[in-house]
Design an enzyme around this catalytic site. Structure first.
Site, PDB file in Angstrom:
ATOM      1  N   ASN A   9     -14.729  39.719  -2.975  1.00  0.00           N
ATOM      2  CA  ASN A   9     -16.032  40.387  -2.934  1.00  0.00           C
ATOM      3  C   ASN A   9     -17.097  39.297  -3.003  1.00  0.00           C
ATOM      4  O   ASN A   9     -17.324  38.720  -4.059  1.00  0.00           O
ATOM      5  CB  ASN A   9     -16.143  41.354  -4.123  1.00  0.00           C
ATOM      6  CG  ASN A   9     -17.516  41.986  -4.224  1.00  0.00           C
ATOM      7  OD1 ASN A   9     -18.351  41.832  -3.316  1.00  0.00           O
ATOM      8  ND2 ASN A   9     -17.774  42.688  -5.316  1.00  0.00           N
ATOM      9  N   LYS A  11     -20.195  39.567  -2.723  1.00  0.00           N
ATOM     10  CA  LYS A  11     -21.462  40.054  -3.295  1.00  0.00           C
ATOM     11  C   LYS A  11     -22.637  39.597  -2.406  1.00  0.00           C
ATOM     12  O   LYS A  11     -22.475  39.525  -1.187  1.00  0.00           O
ATOM     13  CB  LYS A  11     -21.590  39.610  -4.755  1.00  0.00           C
ATOM     14  CG  LYS A  11     -20.343  40.014  -5.566  1.00  0.00           C
ATOM     15  CD  LYS A  11     -20.490  39.892  -7.051  1.00  0.00           C
ATOM     16  CE  LYS A  11     -19.182  40.316  -7.716  1.00  0.00           C
ATOM     17  NZ  LYS A  11     -19.249  40.310  -9.179  1.00  0.00           N
ATOM     18  N   HIS A  94     -18.672  49.783  -7.061  1.00  0.00           N
ATOM     19  CA  HIS A  94     -18.647  48.565  -7.883  1.00  0.00           C
ATOM     20  C   HIS A  94     -19.582  48.746  -9.076  1.00  0.00           C
ATOM     21  O   HIS A  94     -20.629  49.392  -8.952  1.00  0.00           O
ATOM     22  CB  HIS A  94     -19.072  47.355  -7.029  1.00  0.00           C
ATOM     23  CG  HIS A  94     -18.787  46.066  -7.734  1.00  0.00           C
ATOM     24  ND1 HIS A  94     -19.631  45.561  -8.694  1.00  0.00           N
ATOM     25  CD2 HIS A  94     -17.739  45.207  -7.642  1.00  0.00           C
ATOM     26  CE1 HIS A  94     -19.107  44.430  -9.162  1.00  0.00           C
ATOM     27  NE2 HIS A  94     -17.963  44.190  -8.539  1.00  0.00           N
ATOM     28  N   GLU A  96     -21.676  46.881 -10.344  1.00  0.00           N
ATOM     29  CA  GLU A  96     -23.065  46.434 -10.091  1.00  0.00           C
ATOM     30  C   GLU A  96     -23.843  47.517  -9.355  1.00  0.00           C
ATOM     31  O   GLU A  96     -25.047  47.688  -9.568  1.00  0.00           O
ATOM     32  CB  GLU A  96     -23.040  45.108  -9.310  1.00  0.00           C
ATOM     33  CG  GLU A  96     -22.585  43.953 -10.220  1.00  0.00           C
ATOM     34  CD  GLU A  96     -21.822  42.849  -9.528  1.00  0.00           C
ATOM     35  OE1 GLU A  96     -21.865  42.750  -8.283  1.00  0.00           O
ATOM     36  OE2 GLU A  96     -21.156  42.068 -10.246  1.00  0.00           O
ATOM     37  N   GLU A 166     -11.976  46.913 -13.005  1.00  0.00           N
ATOM     38  CA  GLU A 166     -12.833  45.766 -13.322  1.00  0.00           C
ATOM     39  C   GLU A 166     -13.605  46.059 -14.607  1.00  0.00           C
ATOM     40  O   GLU A 166     -14.680  46.678 -14.543  1.00  0.00           O
ATOM     41  CB  GLU A 166     -13.821  45.512 -12.183  1.00  0.00           C
ATOM     42  CG  GLU A 166     -13.169  45.223 -10.854  1.00  0.00           C
ATOM     43  CD  GLU A 166     -14.091  44.420  -9.932  1.00  0.00           C
ATOM     44  OE1 GLU A 166     -13.640  43.404  -9.420  1.00  0.00           O
ATOM     45  OE2 GLU A 166     -15.263  44.821  -9.753  1.00  0.00           O
ATOM     46  N   GLY A 172     -17.790  38.074 -14.008  1.00  0.00           N
ATOM     47  CA  GLY A 172     -18.720  36.954 -13.955  1.00  0.00           C
ATOM     48  C   GLY A 172     -18.992  36.307 -15.305  1.00  0.00           C
ATOM     49  O   GLY A 172     -19.936  35.527 -15.448  1.00  0.00           O
ATOM     50  N   SER A 213     -13.396  37.759 -13.518  1.00  0.00           N
ATOM     51  CA  SER A 213     -13.124  36.361 -13.859  1.00  0.00           C
ATOM     52  C   SER A 213     -11.706  35.912 -13.487  1.00  0.00           C
ATOM     53  O   SER A 213     -11.086  35.126 -14.204  1.00  0.00           O
ATOM     54  CB  SER A 213     -13.413  36.098 -15.342  1.00  0.00           C
ATOM     55  OG  SER A 213     -14.787  36.333 -15.621  1.00  0.00           O
TER      56      SER A 213
HETATM   57  P1  13P Z   1     -15.934  37.674 -10.795  1.00  0.00           P
HETATM   58  O1  13P Z   1     -14.575  37.341 -10.201  1.00  0.00           O
HETATM   59  O2  13P Z   1     -16.995  36.743 -10.363  1.00  0.00           O
HETATM   60  O3  13P Z   1     -15.835  37.885 -12.285  1.00  0.00           O
HETATM   61  O4  13P Z   1     -16.356  39.101 -10.167  1.00  0.00           O
HETATM   62  C1  13P Z   1     -15.454  40.139 -10.168  1.00  0.00           C
HETATM   63  C2  13P Z   1     -15.971  41.222  -9.323  1.00  0.00           C
HETATM   64  O5  13P Z   1     -16.959  41.864  -9.650  1.00  0.00           O
HETATM   65  C3  13P Z   1     -15.294  41.496  -8.058  1.00  0.00           C
HETATM   66  O6  13P Z   1     -15.716  42.692  -7.502  1.00  0.00           O
END
Ligand code: 13P
Length: 251
Positions: A9, A11, A94, A96, A166, A172, A213
């Site tokens: 992803n 982003k 997601h 976010e 997740e 992150g 992560s």
């Molecule tokens: P990270 O791997 O940067 O923690 O992000 C995970 C994520 O949100 C994947 O959709």
């Protein structure tokens, strides 16, 4: 029996040129691992160019979102058939998007139905917040997200869905869930709820990914477990490290 699945992803990162360069760097390594289903999810703006670059390579392309309506006055949105012009996959719900763009279990359910109807493979994200985790509510939260998000989905197409667990506190932050902890959520909470909706054979066929992560250093630990069938990778999917994660998923 469940083919390992690793998605990146990206982003809100990479211009078209940057995306194209990253794909060039990753492609030979990705193609060397046919045992793993691999998907790259760049921003919408790169989908057209990357779809040409990835055609016939065995590497999938996904969008990060879609709207559930087919067309109309929805400024800034992209419909399922528009996504399907370039992609076979789409990330839905997601954390976010839930946190910053007011997505709910109800909108996730609408998007999931629309994605399946368009012939897309949905990657549906669920996961609890730090507060919920600390209050011991993980089971309750993921069960609700699956029950509400997966409402009224036909058994015939349910096995096409990919779930991504997740935990928000792991995204992150560098504070990845332990492999035992994430596997327990998959095995004891998520798969049983899928079984209650679709029956146990279908629940056993649905891939459940871990995200939060994941790095080249910790990926292998997750893939050793019984119920983690792959990963949804954020930060580490923007680097050559992504290849090491895909390689670690080899059965
Ligand atoms: P990270 O791997 O940067 O923690 O992000 C995970 C994520 O949100 C994947 O959709």
């Amino acid at each position: 029996m469940r083919k390992p699945f690793v998605a990146g992803n990206w982003k809100m990162n990479k211009t078209v040129d940057q995306a194209s360069v990253l794909v060039q760097e990753l492609l030979p390594g990705l193609q060397a691992v046919p045992e793993v289903e691999k998907v790259l999810c760049p921003p919408f703006t790169s989908l057209m160019v990357l779809s040409a670059q990835l055609a016939e390579t065995g590497v999938g392309l996904g969008a990060q979102n879609l709207h559930w309506e087919a067309s109309g006055a929805y400024t800034g949105e992209v419909s399922p058939s528009m996504v399907k012009e370039f992609c076979n996959y789409v990330i839905i719900g997601h954390s976010e998007r839930r946190a910053y763009f007011a997505e709910t279990d109800e909108t996730v359910n609408k998007k999931l139905k629309a994605a399946l109807a368009a012939g897309l493979t949905p990657i549906v994200c669920i996961g609890e917040s730090l507060e919920e985790y600390e209050a011991g509510q993980t089971s309750e939260v993921v069960k609700r997200q699956v029950l509400q998000g997966f409402k009224e989905i036909d058994n015939a197409i349910a096995s096409q869905i990919v779930v991504a667990y997740e935990p928000i506190w792991a995204i992150g932050t560098g504070k990845a869930a332990t492999s035992e902890g994430a596997n327990a959520v998959h095995r004891d909470f998520i798969r049983p709820v899928l079984a209650s909706l679709f029956g146990s054979a279908i629940a056993q066929s649905i891939r459940i990914l871990y995200g939060g992560s994941v790095t080249a250093a910790n990926a292998a630990e997750y893939f050793k477990t019984s119920d983690i069938d792959g990963a949804l990778v954020g930060g580490a999917s923007l680097k050559p490290d992504f290849l090491k994660i895909v390689e670690a998923a080899r059965p």
